[in-house]
Design an enzyme around this catalytic site. Sequence first.
Site, PDB file in Angstrom:
ATOM      1  N   CYS A   1       0.829  -1.190   0.000  1.00  0.00           N
ATOM      2  CA  CYS A   1       0.000   0.000   0.000  1.00  0.00           C
ATOM      3  C   CYS A   1       0.869   1.248   0.000  1.00  0.00           C
ATOM      4  CB  CYS A   1      -0.876   0.014   1.245  1.00  0.00           C
ATOM      5  SG  CYS A   1      -1.869   1.502   1.372  1.00  0.00           S
ATOM      6  N   PRO A   2       0.670   2.244  -0.817  1.00  0.00           N
ATOM      7  CA  PRO A   2      -0.391   2.308  -1.815  1.00  0.00           C
ATOM      8  C   PRO A   2       0.046   1.834  -3.205  1.00  0.00           C
ATOM      9  CG  PRO A   2       0.613   4.449  -1.580  1.00  0.00           C
ATOM     10  CD  PRO A   2       1.409   3.505  -0.731  1.00  0.00           C
TER      11      PRO A   2
END
Lengths: 377, 76, 150
Positions: B14-15
């Site tokens: 993430c991200p």
Amino acid sequence: MRILVVGGGTGGTIIANNLARRLSAELRTGKVSLTMLSASDRHMYQPGLLYVAFGQMMPDTLYRDQASLLEASIEFHVDPVKHFMLDERRVKTQSDRVFDYDILVIATGSRMVPEEIPGLVEGSETFYSEAGAIKMYKALRNFKGGRVAIVVGVPHKCPIAPVEVTFSLHDYFKTRGIRDKVEIKYHYPINRIHSIENVAKWAKPEFDRMGVAYETLFNLKEVDVQNKVIHSEEDTEYAYDLLISIPAHRGMAVIEENRLGQAGWIPTDRHQLTMEGYDNVYVLGDTTNLPVSKTGSAAHFEAEVIADNIASIVKIGTPVREYDGKVYCFIEAGHDQATYAMFNYLNPPDLKPANKSMHWFKMSYNQMYWSSVRGLL
Amino acid sequence: MSEVKVIDACNTFCPGPLMELITYMKQAQIGDTLELLSTDQGSAADVPEWVEKVGHQMVGSEKIGDVWHIKVRKAK
Amino acid sequence: MTSQIEVSDRPAPPSEPGVGPAELARLSELATLVTAAQDAMSDDIVTRLSAALNEGMILLDRLTRNQALMRLLHTLERAECQNLLEALAEALAATSRDLAKGRAADGGLGGWVRLLRDPDTCETLRLVSVLGSHLSRNLQASRAPDSSSS
């Protein structure tokens, strides 16, 4: 054994100094040689730029001569690498010099790429360079009130910067007595206000308290400089009077040109910190593709592990330590309070309420950095 | 019917996977379907939210072994 | 001390869990002190203090890892070296006084001859020559291991 460190930033400098300390006897007898190649003869304390952008530090206090930070046994050249020939275990520099090595450390770092978003360079203030930070301070000082937009591209150096700059803006306008004339809106590309979940959870009520508006899932598409409007990939927009940007970063161009890693990030073993496919090539700091923050503290902890391992390879023929993903970030929550986030691959950070003592700890660290890069702390 | 373009974002975190999808979505044509492969649990929640905000279309999301296969059609 | 313990035949009352009023008062006193210190400090003071501390640490690190300097310190600990250092400091002070008071040196051959006739000059030349011969002998000794190993 010839050890070559490419890059004289936080990671490269700590690793070289740590090795010089650990291998002092071997360096004296000539059993080991230690060389550093860097693009600059100056070393900048990059976290200081945020203070410059708010007039709290003068830019000249952020620099030291690189040579003055290095142990005398390190051979230092200002001559950046142009070609990596990993299979032949050699590099070629800008001045066409060739350096052969047995162990290579790549710590070239990262750079912002605001030019990838139309209008961002001309339309926004950013504190990721000395000139930018000074320009941003002047813009803040001339600001009489209106709409301030903060936009963030990922990945970027210093993960906490978007939150810190927001706190600082709030405090700065409050101190000038014009906070009520300023609307601050924070834009973040994913569906919460920070990529680290617990930082997002901690910052959200703080933003609410300060009256900072936010929009998540906002990926900047372009800046309409003429009309002062930002447009997102998601088709939303916001009209601003002052735009503060934290542009997305890439690894250095030389990494991409040599096809060592996509977007300049080198594929790196999470625990050994070796480049995938090359046991004698170590990578650290911003240069890696690891799922850890691009920050000096990650580079610091990685450097400790790599220096230990290279030294033990010299002494007993095998590495002895693994990197656990440790990162320690100070979080300045305005101009007189701070907290911190510490985390690793397995444990997310647990944020404490901000206080004054942590702010002073950070102020002290701004000075202690210089003994830290010398391998002392 | 356009063919499915696969974006392998496994082992990024993430991200990362969402950003990969956004990058490829910019280059895709309306009607194209992109299949995002991700080992990051967060992506399974992030991607549908993003798709909904932008106005693209979720085609499917399933976990095969350790890998999420998230299919999205570009609608605009 | 033991007699005091024997005098009291009752066991001491068990200590209360938690903190008594006296301790609380002390804690609050301490808290006031910390608050006062915090209020008196500023970012500038903290920065200057840490910078001084930091530079001091770096200097100490450099000094303690400099092997020649550590050997020099060891040598300087000898009484005759300390006497010499004191004598040197005194001599420097006296020299600066004499130079300020005295007449500028005459030039030419006559001036030279006058200077050489002075017993102090002869004694000085002897001192420099003895110092030079020791220095040269010590330098040769410190070079010796290198030349034998190569």
